[in-house]
Design a protein around this motif. Structure first.
Motif, PDB file in Angstrom:
ATOM      1  N   ILE A  90      -6.730  -1.260   0.435  1.00  0.00           N
ATOM      2  CA  ILE A  90      -6.744  -0.974  -0.840  1.00  0.00           C
ATOM      3  C   ILE A  90      -7.754  -1.565  -1.389  1.00  0.00           C
ATOM      4  O   ILE A  90      -8.037  -2.883  -1.486  1.00  0.00           O
ATOM      5  CB  ILE A  90      -5.154  -2.114  -1.499  1.00  0.00           C
ATOM      6  N   ALA A  91      -8.390  -0.594  -2.511  1.00  0.00           N
ATOM      7  CA  ALA A  91      -9.595  -0.522  -3.433  1.00  0.00           C
ATOM      8  C   ALA A  91      -8.695  -1.984  -4.242  1.00  0.00           C
ATOM      9  O   ALA A  91      -8.678  -1.414  -5.858  1.00  0.00           O
ATOM     10  CB  ALA A  91      -9.820   0.683  -3.570  1.00  0.00           C
ATOM     11  N   ALA A  92      -9.414  -2.791  -4.165  1.00  0.00           N
ATOM     12  CA  ALA A  92      -9.405  -3.643  -5.519  1.00  0.00           C
ATOM     13  C   ALA A  92      -9.916  -3.727  -7.105  1.00  0.00           C
ATOM     14  O   ALA A  92      -9.123  -4.224  -8.008  1.00  0.00           O
ATOM     15  CB  ALA A  92      -9.941  -5.077  -4.683  1.00  0.00           C
ATOM     16  N   ASP A  93     -10.932  -2.627  -6.815  1.00  0.00           N
ATOM     17  CA  ASP A  93     -11.650  -2.596  -8.270  1.00  0.00           C
ATOM     18  C   ASP A  93     -11.228  -0.577  -8.474  1.00  0.00           C
ATOM     19  O   ASP A  93     -11.246  -1.113  -9.419  1.00  0.00           O
ATOM     20  CB  ASP A  93     -13.343  -2.285  -7.631  1.00  0.00           C
ATOM     21  N   GLN A  94     -10.205  -0.374  -7.926  1.00  0.00           N
ATOM     22  CA  GLN A  94      -9.266   1.355  -8.613  1.00  0.00           C
ATOM     23  C   GLN A  94      -8.298   0.382  -8.994  1.00  0.00           C
ATOM     24  O   GLN A  94      -7.301  -0.651  -9.152  1.00  0.00           O
ATOM     25  CB  GLN A  94      -8.881   1.967  -6.820  1.00  0.00           C
ATOM     26  N   GLY A 126       1.046  -1.192  -0.089  1.00  0.00           N
ATOM     27  CA  GLY A 126      -0.232   0.133   0.465  1.00  0.00           C
ATOM     28  C   GLY A 126       0.530   1.734   0.002  1.00  0.00           C
ATOM     29  O   GLY A 126       0.641   2.261  -0.893  1.00  0.00           O
ATOM     30  N   GLY A 127       1.882   1.231   0.745  1.00  0.00           N
ATOM     31  CA  GLY A 127       3.330   2.565   0.749  1.00  0.00           C
ATOM     32  C   GLY A 127       3.431   2.909  -0.531  1.00  0.00           C
ATOM     33  O   GLY A 127       3.254   4.458  -0.941  1.00  0.00           O
ATOM     34  N   HIS A 128       3.543   1.438  -1.979  1.00  0.00           N
ATOM     35  CA  HIS A 128       4.058   2.212  -3.128  1.00  0.00           C
ATOM     36  C   HIS A 128       3.583   2.830  -3.384  1.00  0.00           C
ATOM     37  O   HIS A 128       3.177   3.385  -4.476  1.00  0.00           O
ATOM     38  CB  HIS A 128       5.049   0.895  -3.285  1.00  0.00           C
ATOM     39  N   LEU A 129       1.969   1.563  -3.092  1.00  0.00           N
ATOM     40  CA  LEU A 129       0.994   2.499  -4.222  1.00  0.00           C
ATOM     41  C   LEU A 129       0.692   3.633  -3.941  1.00  0.00           C
ATOM     42  O   LEU A 129       0.363   4.314  -4.675  1.00  0.00           O
ATOM     43  CB  LEU A 129       0.025   1.977  -4.268  1.00  0.00           C
TER      44      LEU A 129
END
Length: 339
Positions: free
Chosen positions: A218-222, A69-72
């Motif tokens: 993390i929003a999986a559909d994003q 999540g941090g890298h995203l």
């Protein structure tokens, strides 16, 4: 095989494998024991040097779900990493747990990783005793993850894996075509996102059948994750002017521009590294917030950690907040590569 035959046996490999002399007195088991002993660092040095990073080498760092999540959200690359060649045989979360720094069960039995190509060997160091004595001697209560042995190999009861760190433990900007991947319980590799440097964003690559792999944060559909601009970045010279650069190793280095016509090939390339000194400790700057700086120790040891109140954020990385007024010698260092 005879030494004269080694060259032809390695033809066609993208990276050179780790080479070791096998004799009756030094078999694989004996060598493995040496890689786990700090006293054997000098004896292992000729073997360790055969695992080298060059321009275009595929590198990989294993992540927890929190780090994914941090890298995203825009984290650069930093810390302990490996040549993808050296860990290609490790596919399951059970095998990769020692390298990811966390428990696969905490992320639903999945291990994540960020994979990229090296821009230059200068960006990487081997965490050997001597240069990184502070990490080798770090007490257990001040560290996260496995200990640093000081031989240049990761701690493992079964495998011989050469490890690297980013130079001075500093951050590396994310090159083009970097990917975030996941390894499932049966060893399947799933490419989750690919980095688009012109847009400064991660683009989703997986289908609906893999959405269950992602952490709940993390929003999986994003489909598109724009990132913030890190303090460290690549810059380049084109016709005597310096521009922000986009790198796609091993051979594409160009001006950062949204339109293709303006993406001129660079005459020279550098990495800009924000650095400073705080209470006599060399650091790199990883974040700025008002009158405060987030500093990362370049050569951490137990004394610096206690004196500066630094915290271990992941294996080998120690950071602390410092008032900007107390920081001396703040600067941006440009290291120019040989293209």
């Amino acid at each position: 095989m005879h030494a004269t035959e080694v060259g032809s046996a390695l033809d066609g490999l993208e990276d050179e494998p780790l080479l070791m002399p096998v004799t009756r007195a030094l078999d694989w088991t004996a060598l493995h024991k040496l890689t786990q002993s700090p006293a054997a660092a000098a004896q292992l040095a000729p073997i360790r040097r055969t695992a080298a990073v060059r321009r275009g080498t595929r590198m990989i760092k294993f992540l927890t779900g929190r780090q994914l999540g941090g890298h995203l959200r825009g984290w650069p690359i930093s810390g302990f990493c490996y040549r993808a060649f050296d860990v290609a045989h490790l596919r399951t979360p059970a095998d990769l747990a020692i390298l990811s720094g966390g428990s696969p069960d905490a992320d639903g039995g999945v291990v994540f990783a960020i994979r990229w190509r090296a821009v230059d060997p200068w960006d990487y160091e081997v965490p050997l005793a001597g240069a990184y004595d502070g990490l080798v001697a770090m007490p257990p209560h001040d560290r996260l993850g496995s200990p640093v042995i000081g031989t240049g190999f990761t701690p493992s009861g079964r495998h011989i894996v050469p490890e690297f760190v980013t130079r001075d433990l500093a951050e590396l900007p994310v090159p083009a075509n970097t990917s975030l991947v996941a390894y499932t319980g049966d060893g399947t590799e799933v490419t989750l996102y690919t980095y688009l440097p012109e847009q400064r964003a991660w683009s989703r690559m997986y289908g609906p059948q893999w959405r269950h792999l992602l952490p709940d944060t993390i929003a999986a559909d994003q489909e598109y994750f724009p990132t913030s601009t890190p303090l460290t970045r690549y810059v380049g010279r084109y016709r005597d002017n310096v521009y922000e650069a986009i790198v796609d190793p091993p051979g594409e280095f160009r001006v950062a521009a949204r339109t293709r016509a303006a993406r001129y090939p660079l005459d020279a390339l550098a990495r800009r590294i924000p650095s400073a000194t705080w209470r006599d400790a060399p650091c790199t700057v990883v974040r700025e917030e008002g009158d405060w700086l987030r500093l990362r120790l370049s050569r951490p040891d137990g004394d610096q950690v206690a004196r500066l109140g630094a915290h271990c954020v992941e294996r080998g990385l120690y950071e602390a907040w410092a008032p900007a007024a107390e920081v001396t010698d703040p600067r941006e260092d440009d290291h120019w590569y040989e293209l």
